[in-house]
Motif scaffolding. Structure first.
Motif, mmCIF file in Angstrom:
data_model
loop_
_atom_site.group_PDB
_atom_site.id
_atom_site.type_symbol
_atom_site.label_atom_id
_atom_site.label_comp_id
_atom_site.label_asym_id
_atom_site.label_seq_id
_atom_site.Cartn_x
_atom_site.Cartn_y
_atom_site.Cartn_z
ATOM 1 N N HIS A 45 0.787 -1.242 0.058
ATOM 2 C CA HIS A 45 -0.097 -0.066 0.013
ATOM 3 C C HIS A 45 0.943 1.256 -0.084
ATOM 4 N N LEU A 46 2.192 1.342 0.375
ATOM 5 C CA LEU A 46 2.727 2.401 0.278
ATOM 6 C C LEU A 46 3.988 2.416 -0.937
ATOM 7 N N ARG A 47 3.707 1.356 -2.102
ATOM 8 C CA ARG A 47 4.517 1.460 -3.171
ATOM 9 C C ARG A 47 3.649 2.489 -4.145
ATOM 10 N N GLU A 48 4.343 3.005 -5.255
ATOM 11 C CA GLU A 48 3.707 3.751 -6.367
ATOM 12 C C GLU A 48 2.889 2.648 -7.055
ATOM 13 N N SER A 49 2.088 3.305 -8.109
ATOM 14 C CA SER A 49 0.868 2.546 -8.523
ATOM 15 C C SER A 49 1.283 1.510 -9.537
ATOM 16 N N ILE A 50 2.566 1.514 -10.215
ATOM 17 C CA ILE A 50 2.921 0.390 -10.984
ATOM 18 C C ILE A 50 3.346 -0.688 -10.234
ATOM 19 N N CYS A 51 4.097 -0.519 -9.094
ATOM 20 C CA CYS A 51 4.510 -1.629 -8.143
ATOM 21 C C CYS A 51 3.212 -2.149 -7.511
ATOM 22 N N ARG A 52 2.276 -1.455 -7.413
ATOM 23 C CA ARG A 52 1.040 -2.076 -6.664
ATOM 24 C C ARG A 52 0.184 -2.784 -7.588
ATOM 25 N N HIS A 53 0.223 -2.440 -8.937
ATOM 26 C CA HIS A 53 -0.676 -3.256 -9.614
ATOM 27 C C HIS A 53 0.020 -4.329 -10.760
ATOM 28 N N PHE A 54 1.340 -4.015 -10.834
ATOM 29 C CA PHE A 54 1.995 -5.060 -11.754
ATOM 30 C C PHE A 54 1.975 -6.481 -11.183
ATOM 31 N N VAL A 55 1.544 -7.398 -12.566
ATOM 32 C CA VAL A 55 1.466 -8.895 -12.400
ATOM 33 C C VAL A 55 2.270 -9.208 -13.590
ATOM 34 N N CYS A 56 3.255 -10.095 -13.657
ATOM 35 C CA CYS A 56 4.087 -10.435 -14.770
ATOM 36 C C CYS A 56 2.957 -10.973 -15.956
ATOM 37 N N PRO A 57 3.341 -10.432 -17.256
ATOM 38 C CA PRO A 57 2.424 -10.760 -18.155
ATOM 39 C C PRO A 57 2.264 -12.266 -18.609
ATOM 40 N N GLY A 58 3.246 -13.111 -17.927
ATOM 41 C CA GLY A 58 3.163 -14.526 -18.334
ATOM 42 C C GLY A 58 2.079 -15.306 -17.570
ATOM 43 N N ILE A 59 1.530 -14.506 -16.588
ATOM 44 C CA ILE A 59 0.465 -15.001 -15.836
ATOM 45 C C ILE A 59 -1.026 -14.399 -16.566
#
Length: 207
Positions: free
Chosen positions: A102-116
């Motif tokens: 919850h303290l990370r910026e938005s990319i780091c909060r939302h990112f899930v690798c595209p392989g998933i």
């Protein structure tokens, strides 16, 4: 290649929403840094305002790092070179990111690798729409806050004015977020979903 079970947990926390993926605990790339080696986090007004209220020490840490890019209303933590590429300044070998999600910026909060590729699941289409709407909302709020700071002639580039910047930033943030959009208010606070994917443990795993 083997099939593994992946648990995703979607959290609706307004502007601090995030996605957990238990695959991160055993990243397929096996390089001890995964996506943290390919991205330099950028903290925008909504990130800075929230962190100021939750944990001011993190803000002090951000500005204490060497090799950061400070613009008027954002700060980028440029990744540090290491033996196999780069590493985020908040990344640790033993525990990954030092910041809770919850303290990370938005990319780091939302990112899930595209392989998933969770967004291809029909059952998760509502969450795909949620995060698309959230991205647009966050961008609009950041722009409005930046405009407000500009009107006050405040900028992160002026260290001597940062206390004034922070006070006005938090005031604008509170005003902007006192009423959340309907799509946030009506969405569930949390949902777990199980995926099965065939994965190779290799450095070529896409990020």
């Amino acid at each position: 290649m083997k099939e593994i079970v992946i648990e995703l947990v979607f959290h609706n926390r307004g502007l601090r929403s995030y996605i957990e993926a238990d695959l991160c605990l055993n990243c397929p790339r096996q390089d001890q840094k995964g996506c943290c080696g390919l991205y330099s986090p950028v903290f925008y007004p909504t990130d800075l305002a929230y962190i100021l209220q939750e944990n001011r020490q993190v803000i002090d840490d951000i500005f204490s790092f060497n090799d950061i890019t400070v613009l008027d209303y954002s700060v980028t933590l440029n990744n540090d070179p290491d033996d196999t590429g780069y590493r985020c300044k908040f990344h640790t070998l033993d525990a990954g990111c030092k910041l809770p999600q919850h303290l990370r910026e938005s990319i780091c909060r939302h990112f899930v690798c595209p392989g998933i590729s969770w967004w291809t699941e029909a059952a998760l289409a509502p969450w795909k729409k949620f995060f698309e709407a959230l991205e647009a909302y966050e961008l609009a709020v950041n722009n409005r806050i930046s405009d407000g700071l500009k009107q006050k002639n405040l900028s992160l580039r002026k260290p001597e004015h940062r206390d004034s910047f922070y006070r006005e930033l938090c005031s604008l943030f509170q005003e902007e977020t006192k009423q959340l959009p309907e799509f946030i208010e009506k969405f569930p606070q949390q949902e777990k979903y199980i995926l099965k994917r065939k994965i190779d443990l290799q450095s070529e795993w896409p990020l």
